[in-house]
Structures are given as C-alpha cells and as structure tokens.
Design a protein around this motif. Structure first.
Motif, PDB file in Angstrom:
ATOM      1  N   GLY A  16       0.818  -1.205   0.000  1.00 28.43           N
ATOM      2  CA  GLY A  16       0.000   0.000   0.000  1.00 28.43           C
ATOM      3  C   GLY A  16       0.852   1.255   0.000  1.00 28.43           C
ATOM      4  O   GLY A  16       0.585   2.208  -0.738  1.00 28.43           O
ATOM      5  N   LYS A  17       1.889   1.260   0.813  1.00 33.82           N
ATOM      6  CA  LYS A  17       2.784   2.422   0.856  1.00 33.82           C
ATOM      7  C   LYS A  17       3.468   2.624  -0.481  1.00 33.82           C
ATOM      8  O   LYS A  17       3.615   3.754  -0.950  1.00 33.82           O
ATOM      9  CB  LYS A  17       3.827   2.248   1.965  1.00 33.82           C
ATOM     10  CG  LYS A  17       3.265   2.443   3.342  1.00 33.82           C
ATOM     11  CD  LYS A  17       4.323   2.292   4.420  1.00 33.82           C
ATOM     12  CE  LYS A  17       3.686   2.402   5.787  1.00 33.82           C
ATOM     13  NZ  LYS A  17       4.651   2.290   6.867  1.00 33.82           N
ATOM     14  N   ALA A  18       3.895   1.522  -1.095  1.00 37.92           N
ATOM     15  CA  ALA A  18       4.554   1.615  -2.394  1.00 37.92           C
ATOM     16  C   ALA A  18       3.599   2.150  -3.463  1.00 37.92           C
ATOM     17  O   ALA A  18       3.968   3.027  -4.260  1.00 37.92           O
ATOM     18  CB  ALA A  18       5.091   0.245  -2.813  1.00 37.92           C
ATOM     19  N   LYS A  19       2.381   1.636  -3.479  1.00 35.78           N
ATOM     20  CA  LYS A  19       1.394   2.107  -4.455  1.00 35.78           C
ATOM     21  C   LYS A  19       1.058   3.577  -4.236  1.00 35.78           C
ATOM     22  O   LYS A  19       0.939   4.341  -5.193  1.00 35.78           O
ATOM     23  CB  LYS A  19       0.099   1.289  -4.372  1.00 35.78           C
ATOM     24  CG  LYS A  19       0.121   0.010  -5.137  1.00 35.78           C
ATOM     25  CD  LYS A  19      -1.261  -0.622  -5.127  1.00 35.78           C
ATOM     26  CE  LYS A  19      -1.295  -1.909  -5.895  1.00 35.78           C
ATOM     27  NZ  LYS A  19      -2.636  -2.500  -5.913  1.00 35.78           N
ATOM     28  N   GLU A  20       0.899   3.952  -2.981  1.00 36.35           N
ATOM     29  CA  GLU A  20       0.570   5.344  -2.683  1.00 36.35           C
ATOM     30  C   GLU A  20       1.701   6.265  -3.135  1.00 36.35           C
ATOM     31  O   GLU A  20       1.455   7.303  -3.753  1.00 36.35           O
ATOM     32  CB  GLU A  20       0.315   5.527  -1.192  1.00 36.35           C
ATOM     33  CG  GLU A  20      -0.117   6.940  -0.832  1.00 36.35           C
ATOM     34  CD  GLU A  20      -0.404   7.125   0.642  1.00 36.35           C
ATOM     35  OE1 GLU A  20      -0.850   8.227   0.996  1.00 36.35           O
ATOM     36  OE2 GLU A  20      -0.191   6.194   1.435  1.00 36.35           O
ATOM     37  N   ALA A  21       2.933   5.885  -2.861  1.00 38.78           N
ATOM     38  CA  ALA A  21       4.086   6.698  -3.258  1.00 38.78           C
ATOM     39  C   ALA A  21       4.184   6.781  -4.780  1.00 38.78           C
ATOM     40  O   ALA A  21       4.444   7.868  -5.338  1.00 38.78           O
ATOM     41  CB  ALA A  21       5.363   6.121  -2.674  1.00 38.78           C
ATOM     42  N   GLU A  34      -5.729   3.475  -4.144  1.00 38.83           N
ATOM     43  CA  GLU A  34      -5.598   2.025  -3.959  1.00 38.83           C
ATOM     44  C   GLU A  34      -4.541   1.723  -2.898  1.00 38.83           C
ATOM     45  O   GLU A  34      -4.706   0.814  -2.088  1.00 38.83           O
ATOM     46  CB  GLU A  34      -5.199   1.353  -5.275  1.00 38.83           C
ATOM     47  CG  GLU A  34      -6.306   1.289  -6.304  1.00 38.83           C
ATOM     48  CD  GLU A  34      -5.836   0.716  -7.635  1.00 38.83           C
ATOM     49  OE1 GLU A  34      -4.712   0.171  -7.707  1.00 38.83           O
ATOM     50  OE2 GLU A  34      -6.592   0.818  -8.608  1.00 38.83           O
ATOM     51  N   GLY A  35      -3.477   2.497  -2.915  1.00 39.56           N
ATOM     52  CA  GLY A  35      -2.423   2.315  -1.923  1.00 39.56           C
ATOM     53  C   GLY A  35      -2.926   2.580  -0.516  1.00 39.56           C
ATOM     54  O   GLY A  35      -2.637   1.821   0.415  1.00 39.56           O
ATOM     55  N   ARG A  36      -3.677   3.646  -0.362  1.00 40.50           N
ATOM     56  CA  ARG A  36      -4.231   3.961   0.962  1.00 40.50           C
ATOM     57  C   ARG A  36      -5.196   2.868   1.419  1.00 40.50           C
ATOM     58  O   ARG A  36      -5.228   2.508   2.601  1.00 40.50           O
ATOM     59  CB  ARG A  36      -4.926   5.321   0.942  1.00 40.50           C
ATOM     60  CG  ARG A  36      -3.956   6.475   1.040  1.00 40.50           C
ATOM     61  CD  ARG A  36      -4.664   7.769   1.352  1.00 40.50           C
ATOM     62  NE  ARG A  36      -5.545   8.201   0.290  1.00 40.50           N
ATOM     63  CZ  ARG A  36      -5.221   9.047  -0.678  1.00 40.50           C
ATOM     64  NH1 ARG A  36      -4.026   9.577  -0.710  1.00 40.50           N
ATOM     65  NH2 ARG A  36      -6.097   9.381  -1.591  1.00 40.50           N
ATOM     66  N   THR A  37      -5.967   2.338   0.485  1.00 42.95           N
ATOM     67  CA  THR A  37      -6.908   1.268   0.808  1.00 42.95           C
ATOM     68  C   THR A  37      -6.169   0.018   1.283  1.00 42.95           C
ATOM     69  O   THR A  37      -6.565  -0.610   2.274  1.00 42.95           O
ATOM     70  CB  THR A  37      -7.785   0.933  -0.416  1.00 42.95           C
ATOM     71  OG1 THR A  37      -8.495   2.102  -0.800  1.00 42.95           O
ATOM     72  CG2 THR A  37      -8.757  -0.194  -0.107  1.00 42.95           C
ATOM     73  N   GLU A  38      -5.096  -0.350   0.575  1.00 42.14           N
ATOM     74  CA  GLU A  38      -4.330  -1.527   0.982  1.00 42.14           C
ATOM     75  C   GLU A  38      -3.698  -1.326   2.355  1.00 42.14           C
ATOM     76  O   GLU A  38      -3.659  -2.254   3.162  1.00 42.14           O
ATOM     77  CB  GLU A  38      -3.249  -1.845  -0.050  1.00 42.14           C
ATOM     78  CG  GLU A  38      -3.781  -2.608  -1.231  1.00 42.14           C
ATOM     79  CD  GLU A  38      -2.685  -3.214  -2.077  1.00 42.14           C
ATOM     80  OE1 GLU A  38      -1.686  -3.720  -1.516  1.00 42.14           O
ATOM     81  OE2 GLU A  38      -2.825  -3.173  -3.306  1.00 42.14           O
ATOM     82  N   GLY A  42      -4.332  -3.611   5.700  1.00 43.69           N
ATOM     83  CA  GLY A  42      -3.242  -4.161   6.502  1.00 43.69           C
ATOM     84  C   GLY A  42      -3.345  -3.717   7.953  1.00 43.69           C
ATOM     85  O   GLY A  42      -3.118  -4.505   8.868  1.00 43.69           O
ATOM     86  N   ASP A  43      -3.686  -2.447   8.161  1.00 40.22           N
ATOM     87  CA  ASP A  43      -3.853  -1.929   9.524  1.00 40.22           C
ATOM     88  C   ASP A  43      -4.988  -2.652  10.249  1.00 40.22           C
ATOM     89  O   ASP A  43      -4.865  -2.999  11.421  1.00 40.22           O
ATOM     90  CB  ASP A  43      -4.130  -0.424   9.509  1.00 40.22           C
ATOM     91  CG  ASP A  43      -2.930   0.397   9.053  1.00 40.22           C
ATOM     92  OD1 ASP A  43      -1.793  -0.129   9.063  1.00 40.22           O
ATOM     93  OD2 ASP A  43      -3.138   1.568   8.682  1.00 40.22           O
ATOM     94  N   ALA A  44      -6.084  -2.879   9.541  1.00 41.08           N
ATOM     95  CA  ALA A  44      -7.230  -3.568  10.143  1.00 41.08           C
ATOM     96  C   ALA A  44      -6.869  -5.010  10.498  1.00 41.08           C
ATOM     97  O   ALA A  44      -7.223  -5.510  11.570  1.00 41.08           O
ATOM     98  CB  ALA A  44      -8.426  -3.538   9.196  1.00 41.08           C
ATOM     99  N   ARG A  45      -6.134  -5.659   9.614  1.00 42.15           N
ATOM    100  CA  ARG A  45      -5.733  -7.051   9.866  1.00 42.15           C
ATOM    101  C   ARG A  45      -4.793  -7.103  11.081  1.00 42.15           C
ATOM    102  O   ARG A  45      -4.907  -7.981  11.935  1.00 42.15           O
ATOM    103  CB  ARG A  45      -5.033  -7.635   8.635  1.00 42.15           C
ATOM    104  CG  ARG A  45      -4.782  -9.113   8.730  1.00 42.15           C
ATOM    105  CD  ARG A  45      -4.081  -9.667   7.496  1.00 42.15           C
ATOM    106  NE  ARG A  45      -4.750  -9.365   6.257  1.00 42.15           N
ATOM    107  CZ  ARG A  45      -5.739 -10.100   5.726  1.00 42.15           C
ATOM    108  NH1 ARG A  45      -6.168 -11.167   6.341  1.00 42.15           N
ATOM    109  NH2 ARG A  45      -6.279  -9.754   4.579  1.00 42.15           N
ATOM    110  N   THR A  46      -3.872  -6.137  11.181  1.00 43.00           N
ATOM    111  CA  THR A  46      -2.964  -6.078  12.328  1.00 43.00           C
ATOM    112  C   THR A  46      -3.741  -5.875  13.622  1.00 43.00           C
ATOM    113  O   THR A  46      -3.475  -6.544  14.632  1.00 43.00           O
ATOM    114  CB  THR A  46      -1.938  -4.930  12.144  1.00 43.00           C
ATOM    115  OG1 THR A  46      -1.168  -5.184  10.964  1.00 43.00           O
ATOM    116  CG2 THR A  46      -1.014  -4.821  13.337  1.00 43.00           C
TER     117      THR A  46
END
Length: 57
Positions: A16-21, A34-38, A42-46
């Motif tokens: 997500g960070k890579a896509k956002e960047a 899409e990057g922010r969504t991913e 990931g944050d929700a899963r953590t």
C-alpha cells in the motif's frame, strides 16, 4: 496461522505504501487511493490479530 496473518498484514501495508508513493509521484490519484486502501486493510488485519492475541493470553 496467526503468524501468517501478521505477515500478510505487513505485506499489505508495504504494498500500500509503495502504491501510494508511486501514485503520488505519477500524479495518479486512483493508484494513490488504492495504496491507501491496501494500507488500511493491513492496519485492520494487524488490529484484529492484536485483539486475538490479547484474548488468547
């Protein structure tokens, strides 16, 4: 299984960070979103895995 989920969360956050960047660099708002969504997934899963750990111990 919990280890797999934690690893998957880290991968989602990194992708997500890579896509956002990339989206920001290219001026592609859709890719940035899409990057922010991913990252959020990931944050929700953590968070879910941390809650499971709390109730497990």
């Amino acid at each position: 299984m919990a280890g797999e989920q934690k690893a998957k969360a880290k991968v989602e956050q990194a992708e997500g960070k890579a896509k956002e960047a990339a989206g920001r660099a290219l001026g592609d708002e859709q890719l940035e979103g899409e990057g922010r969504t991913e990252q959020a997934k990931g944050d929700a899963r953590t968070a879910k895995e941390k809650m499971k750990d709390v109730f497990r111990h």
